[in-house]
Design an enzyme around this catalytic site. Structure first.
Site, short mmCIF file in Angstrom:
data_model
loop_
_atom_site.label_atom_id
_atom_site.label_comp_id
_atom_site.label_asym_id
_atom_site.label_seq_id
_atom_site.Cartn_x
_atom_site.Cartn_y
_atom_site.Cartn_z
N LYS A 1 -2.49 -19.68 -0.96
CA LYS A 1 -2.72 -18.18 -0.84
C LYS A 1 -3.86 -17.79 -1.74
CE LYS A 1 -0.39 -14.85 1.34
NZ LYS A 1 0.07 -14.83 2.72
P1 NAD Z 1 -1.61 -4.96 7.04
O1 NAD Z 1 -2.60 -5.07 6.39
O2 NAD Z 1 -1.99 -5.41 8.54
O3 NAD Z 1 -0.56 -3.87 7.29
C1 NAD Z 1 0.16 -3.62 6.00
C2 NAD Z 1 0.98 -2.17 6.32
O4 NAD Z 1 1.74 -2.08 5.31
C3 NAD Z 1 0.11 -1.17 6.56
O5 NAD Z 1 0.50 -0.39 7.53
C4 NAD Z 1 0.27 -0.22 5.32
O6 NAD Z 1 -0.07 1.18 5.31
C5 NAD Z 1 1.57 -0.64 4.78
N1 NAD Z 1 2.14 -0.43 3.63
C6 NAD Z 1 1.35 -0.64 2.40
N2 NAD Z 1 2.22 -0.24 1.41
C7 NAD Z 1 3.19 0.29 1.93
C8 NAD Z 1 4.43 0.74 1.45
N3 NAD Z 1 4.66 0.99 -0.02
N4 NAD Z 1 5.30 1.58 2.17
C9 NAD Z 1 5.29 1.10 3.30
N5 NAD Z 1 4.25 0.81 4.03
C10 NAD Z 1 3.18 0.36 3.32
O7 NAD Z 1 -0.64 -6.23 6.55
P2 NAD Z 1 0.24 -7.49 7.51
O8 NAD Z 1 -0.82 -8.46 7.70
O9 NAD Z 1 0.86 -6.63 8.52
O10 NAD Z 1 1.25 -7.87 6.20
C11 NAD Z 1 2.39 -7.16 6.01
C12 NAD Z 1 3.30 -8.26 5.39
O11 NAD Z 1 3.30 -9.33 6.58
C13 NAD Z 1 2.84 -8.73 4.25
O12 NAD Z 1 4.05 -9.09 3.33
C14 NAD Z 1 2.18 -10.21 4.59
O13 NAD Z 1 2.28 -11.16 3.52
C15 NAD Z 1 3.32 -10.59 5.76
N6 NAD Z 1 2.70 -11.36 6.75
C16 NAD Z 1 1.66 -11.19 7.43
C17 NAD Z 1 1.24 -12.37 8.22
C18 NAD Z 1 0.14 -11.97 9.07
O14 NAD Z 1 -0.16 -12.98 9.94
N7 NAD Z 1 -0.51 -10.93 9.03
C19 NAD Z 1 2.02 -13.36 8.26
C20 NAD Z 1 3.09 -13.51 7.75
C21 NAD Z 1 3.50 -12.56 6.83
#
Ligand code: NAD
Length: 444
Positions: free
Chosen positions: A106
């Site tokens: 990561k």
């Molecule tokens: P992103 O940047 O697209 O979205 C993050 C979202 O979380 C945004 O809408 C933001 O406003 C919201 N957010 C931030 N702080 C917050 C809070 N305190 N309360 C409520 N909402 C809040 O990110 P993403 O890629 O969707 O990632 C989100 C989670 O999913 C992370 O934990 C990431 O590690 C995990 N994840 C993502 C992927 C991927 O392919 N993008 C894969 C596996 C896991």
């Protein structure tokens, strides 16, 4: 005693718990408790106003026993080395749970992307890539998007790495735009994988679902051109109610796919707050509202929620899709859901896990529920290496096969050992990594 909230300590506790159950040898257990390689870089970026600003970033390669390291890059003001270590550990277990030939890694940069221009973000990304370029590469360590990074970020990384090498190296990242070797279905993959695991869980919990005979058909025999990996209209989740915390890549697309399958999404939130309408939200309209206003809040016909209140909404499925440590010993008793599907990484603390298990609330752990992203990243990498690209339907069918199989493996393991789904998933994953180490042996 205050609850442990350091994500790396939590990741170590999760491993320690299964080391005993698996009778892991002391030396292997100790080996798996720490990341293999960590790189910290402090680097300057020229800002739009001419100032030079110093940033700190990390790339952690946790373990490569099962293949090249794999894991996203996060841009966030709260990034820390321990957070990146934990996320790298979880990637190691995640790739093992779904059985794809990768280790775990990561990366992260401490910055506030919301306050930076596109030009500043591009320069930060290019310089960070140059700094970590000695340890990444298509056979070594392959980054992907995570919180506040996206396909554009991946394109800058790919271009910078290619400039350093002197030739195009699309395989250095996944989650790329389609024009430079991205995969169809990658953008939706995390959420789609999550939806598949939720649907399997609902089946186990005897929810009403439509057309099991359609569900049981093999993708290959399907003549129609539906490309979501399901047959016909697919297997519908009938009226299960859903609340989603976080409305980015994982959260907003999970909400869309679940509502397309017949679930009723009643509450969603982002960093600015949440909204609820018990009759159901039109998810596409909420996405349009957020695109226009920058937040889900203020959407017509809804009541406002504080950001964390969304976790306490009465529903069948709660999807935390934001950040770590959201469901803790402090608020776990307020949850009113039957299933927690962890689209986010590390949203539930070990203390909350114990209480959820006692309450018979099923947790679909992050290393299973959000593994669709890395699975289609793997497909993207494979397609790129072969220079042969698949249809979206092929991608989604293969994703479904892996997610359903992995859900079954984890479910059986947890039932057999009378443990929660996270422990079941860890037992599978840690055993697979330990076996790989045993076969490879310890160098020299
Ligand atoms: P992103 O940047 O697209 O979205 C993050 C979202 O979380 C945004 O809408 C933001 O406003 C919201 N957010 C931030 N702080 C917050 C809070 N305190 N309360 C409520 N909402 C809040 O990110 P993403 O890629 O969707 O990632 C989100 C989670 O999913 C992370 O934990 C990431 O590690 C995990 N994840 C993502 C992927 C991927 O392919 N993008 C894969 C596996 C896991």
């Amino acid at each position: 005693m205050a609850e442990e909230l350091n994500p790396f300590k939590i990741a170590q506790q999760q491993l320690d718990k299964v080391a005993g159950l698996l009778n892991l040898k002391k030396g292997i257990h100790e080996y798996l408790r720490y990341p293999h390689r960590e790189l910290t870089v402090n680097f300057p970026v020229k800002m739009d106003n001419g100032d030079i600003k110093e940033f700190t970033g990390y790339r952690v390669q946790y373990n490569n026993a099962r293949g090249p390291c794999k894991g996203g890059i996060r841009y966030h003001w709260n990034v820390s080395l321990d957070e990146v270590r934990a996320l790298a550990a979880w990637m190691t277990w995640k790739t093992a749970v779904v059985g794809i030939p990768y280790g775990g890694a990561k990366g992260g940069v401490i910055c506030n992307p919301k306050e930076m221009s596109m030009g500043e973000l591009e320069r930060l990304t290019r310089r960070f890539t140059a700094e970590i370029s000695p340890i990444i590469g298509p056979e070594r360590d392959i980054p992907a998007p995570d919180v506040y990074t996206d396909a554009q970020t991946m394109a800058w990384i790919m271009d910078t790495y290619s400039m350093i090498k002197g030739y195009s190296v699309p395989g250095v990242v996944t989650g790329k735009p389609l024009h430079i070797g991205g995969s169809l279905g990658r953008n939706e993959a995390t959420a789609r994988g999550c939806m598949f695991t939720i649907r399997e869980a609902l089946k186990k919990m005897d929810y009403k679902v439509i057309s099991p005979e359609v569900w049981n058909n093999k993708c290959e025999t399907n003549e129609n051109d539906n490309c979501d990996g399901d047959e016909g209209n697919g297997f519908m989740i009938d009226e299960a109610t859903v609340a989603v915390q976080g409305f980015g890549n994982a959260g907003s697309i999970a909400a869309t796919l679940l509502s397309e399958k017949g679930a009723k999404v009643i509450a969603v939130s982002d960093s600015k707050g949440g909204i609820i309408n018990k009759d159901g939200l039109d998810v596409n309209d909420v996405i349009g509202h957020k695109a226009k206003t920058g937040s889900v809040t203020g959407f017509d016909g809804t009541e406002k929620l504080e950001p964390k209140q969304v976790l306490e909404v009465e529903c069948d499925v709660l999807v935390p899709a934001a950040l770590e440590n959201q469901i803790t010993g402090e608020n776990v008793d307020n949850l009113k859901t039957k299933i927690v599907a962890e689209a986010a990484n590390g949203p539930t603390t070990p203390e909350a896990d114990r209480i959820l298990f006692d309450k018979k609330i099923m947790v679909l752990p992050d290393i299973l529920a959000n593994a669709g992203g890395v699975t289609v990243s793997y497909f993207e990498w494979v397609q790129g290496l072969q220079s042969f690209f698949w249809s979206e339907r092929d991608v989604n069918c293969r994703l479904k096969e892996i997610m359903v199989r992995s859900f079954d493996d984890v479910y059986k393991m947890s039932q057999k050992n009378n443990v929660d789904m996270r422990t079941g998933a860890y037992m599978l994953a840690v055993d697979r990594v330990a076996e790989a180490i045993k076969y490879r042996g310890i160098f020299p």
